[in-house]
Design an enzyme around this catalytic site. Structure first.
Site, PDB file in Angstrom:
ATOM      1  N   SER A 106       0.825  -1.203   0.000  1.00  0.00           N
ATOM      2  CA  SER A 106       0.000   0.000   0.000  1.00  0.00           C
ATOM      3  C   SER A 106       0.866   1.263   0.000  1.00  0.00           C
ATOM      4  O   SER A 106       1.675   1.452  -0.894  1.00  0.00           O
ATOM      5  CB  SER A 106      -0.968  -0.040   1.182  1.00  0.00           C
ATOM      6  OG  SER A 106      -1.973   0.921   1.042  1.00  0.00           O
ATOM      7  N   ASP A 250      -2.092   6.193  -4.203  1.00  0.00           N
ATOM      8  CA  ASP A 250      -1.008   5.448  -3.566  1.00  0.00           C
ATOM      9  C   ASP A 250      -0.590   4.298  -4.489  1.00  0.00           C
ATOM     10  O   ASP A 250      -1.188   4.111  -5.556  1.00  0.00           O
ATOM     11  CB  ASP A 250      -1.431   4.980  -2.173  1.00  0.00           C
ATOM     12  CG  ASP A 250      -2.605   4.011  -2.185  1.00  0.00           C
ATOM     13  OD1 ASP A 250      -3.326   3.964  -3.199  1.00  0.00           O
ATOM     14  OD2 ASP A 250      -2.813   3.301  -1.187  1.00  0.00           O
ATOM     15  N   ASP A 252      -1.062   1.127  -4.704  1.00  0.00           N
ATOM     16  CA  ASP A 252      -2.019   0.102  -5.144  1.00  0.00           C
ATOM     17  C   ASP A 252      -3.374   0.687  -5.533  1.00  0.00           C
ATOM     18  O   ASP A 252      -4.315  -0.042  -5.832  1.00  0.00           O
ATOM     19  CB  ASP A 252      -2.186  -1.007  -4.100  1.00  0.00           C
ATOM     20  CG  ASP A 252      -2.856  -0.533  -2.814  1.00  0.00           C
ATOM     21  OD1 ASP A 252      -2.631   0.629  -2.420  1.00  0.00           O
ATOM     22  OD2 ASP A 252      -3.593  -1.326  -2.204  1.00  0.00           O
ATOM     23  N   ASP A 254      -5.900   2.387  -4.110  1.00  0.00           N
ATOM     24  CA  ASP A 254      -7.173   2.346  -3.389  1.00  0.00           C
ATOM     25  C   ASP A 254      -7.424   3.635  -2.612  1.00  0.00           C
ATOM     26  O   ASP A 254      -8.505   3.835  -2.067  1.00  0.00           O
ATOM     27  CB  ASP A 254      -7.279   1.114  -2.478  1.00  0.00           C
ATOM     28  CG  ASP A 254      -6.198   1.044  -1.402  1.00  0.00           C
ATOM     29  OD1 ASP A 254      -5.348   1.950  -1.345  1.00  0.00           O
ATOM     30  OD2 ASP A 254      -6.207   0.066  -0.634  1.00  0.00           O
TER      31      ASP A 254
END
Length: 460
Positions: A106, A250, A252, A254
């Site tokens: 993340s 970010d 990833d 999300d």
């Protein structure tokens, strides 16, 4: 260097020794435990598991180990390669898979990587399921498959499918966005957002995109957490390019941070507030965020005739509360939008499409939109813990001290005053108590936080 095993997965720094870092041996054990768990709950000898990853430098290494381990456990793998977290979640459902593994740390720096674990709905595992996997890891109670029962791998791409699902949402208006001739600046921090976000924007009809750090090589150009202190380049680019709006994600994809046309941050807490406000105007209903998110969402929800509920911190807790209360939208105040009409997961692609539609239909600039919402300021502080400190005793004493106020204790202790709040919770990843507070001014938010910190120190 660190290795953190928790109910939500395993994460750690690459390199070093076993059980202290995220080494190949740790990855094998954790993946095998997850596979054993999935085989048990699915009742299938060869369950299908989707695997996707962000663009971290270590991603390919971790990906190969995970895929090989799953094959060795007799699982069939749908390998979707570099993919956002929400894309992987959607792929699990489309593949009718028994689960999924997302390889991403993340917002953590490049030396970190992690395994996020999904169920057959493409949603994160709950606490009990996570505990069961940790137990399997500790006992090494997994059985690898004989040669005739090894799993197989197929490779697919799911980004196009994800984007098509976003475009098909009733509240996403591609024509309105295209007619607005938006100029959009983006910062994708050298990860999968660099692939996904431009493709989404072009599909939405955005003609001009000003790109920062879109090459997905994983050598992050700045701290990857999308906070204002890390996004000064995007602020400058949004202003200098005369963009209508700026977006940052970010690694990833999300979490979504928005920048106003003047280069000022929209505010990570207000990403969710604005998108929820737009959705509630067209589909009235309830909302959910976590206890550490802004009170502004509660205010907007009530103004639109809905009911707001708070969940414990953690995406799985927010999703559970959303299902319980039939929320039409929800998420987390860190820029994580969860829109059930698409899927139950934080999704920056959905957030971008809904926000751009709102801009197009309202005719407002981001800064005008931001000014239309209640003004709250959040302070985030912490108290370092030593092994001899009894955290539960401290939290109980704080509750007693403020017993005349509204107290919520489903996740640490949150004290709601008429005009402000403060939330104390022990970190799951660090030896600290997090102290988040919000008030009509930053000074007031910091002050109430400091008052509570002083009490904690006295009780210690």
């Amino acid at each position: 260097m660190a290795l953190i095993k928790s109910i939500s997965g395993i994460r750690g720094t690459i390199g070093g020794t076993v059980n202290e870092n995220l080494t190949p041996l740790d990855i094998v054990k954790f993946t095998a435990a997850y596979a054993a768990f999935i085989k048990k709950i699915s009742g299938k000898e060869n369950p299908r598991i989707v695997v996707g990853r962000d663009a971290r430098i270590s991603g390919e290494m971790v990906h190969r180990i995970i895929t090989g381990t799953l094959i060795g456990m007799g699982c069939d793998v749908t390998d979707i390669g570099m993919a956002t977290t929400p894309t992987t979640e959607i792929a699990v459902e489309k593949e009718n898979a028994a689960g999924g593994i997302i390889i991403t740390a993340s917002h953590n720096p490049k030396q970190w990587n992690a395994l996020k674990l999904l169920n057959s709905k493409g949603e994160f595992l709950n606490a009990a399921e996570g505990e069961e996997i940790l137990s399997i890891v500790e006992s090494e109670d997994f059985l690898f498959s004989p040669v005739d029962k090894l799993g197989k791998v197929i490779q697919k791409q799911y980004l196009h499918e994800h984007i098509q699902q976003v475009l098909s949402l009733e509240l996403v208006d591609k024509a309105a966005i295209a007619a607005s001739n938006f100029r959009v600046a983006i910062d994708c921090v050298n990860s999968v957002g660099g692939i996904a976000i431009p493709e989404l924007l072009y599909a939405l009809g955005v003609k001009e995109i000003f790109k920062l750090h879109c090459a997905p090589h994983g050598n992050f150009s700045h701290n990857p957490e999308p906070l204002p202190q890390h996004l000064t380049e995007l602020a400058s680019l949004t202003r200098s390019s005369k963009a209508n709006v700026g977006f940052a994600v970010d690694p990833d994809v999300d979490r979504l941070a928005i920048y106003c046309e003047d280069g000022e941050p929209f505010g990570e807490e207000y990403t969710l507030v604005a998108v929820c406000d737009y959705v509630l105007q067209h589909t009235p209903g309830n909302t959910v965020s976590n206890l550490s998110s802004s009170r502004a969402l509660r205010d907007v929800t009530r103004a639109r005739g809905g009911e707001y509920n708070a969940a414990a911190v953690g995406e799985v807790n927010v999703v559970t509360k959303m299902k319980e209360t039939h929320a039409v939208i929800g998420g987390e105040g860190n820029g994580g939008v969860i829109y059930p009409a698409l899927h139950y997961g934080r999704d920056a692609l959905a957030g971008i499409a809904l926000f751009l539609t709102y801009l197009a239909k309202s005719g407002k600039t981001p800064s005008e939109l931001r000014k239309s919402y209640p003004a709250y300021f959040m302070a985030k502080q912490k108290v370092e813990l030593t092994p001899d400190i009894d955290t539960e005793m401290i939290l109980d004493k704080v509750k007693e001290k403020f017993s005349d106020q509204q107290i919520t204790d489903i996740d640490g202790v949150k004290i709601d005053f008429p005009d402000k709040w403060v939330h104390l919770r022990k970190s799951n990843t660090e030896p600290i108590i997090r102290v988040y507070s919000e008030a009509p001014s930053l000074e007031e938010a910091e002050e109430i936080g400091k008052q509570v910190i002083k009490l904690i120190q006295e009780f210690s």
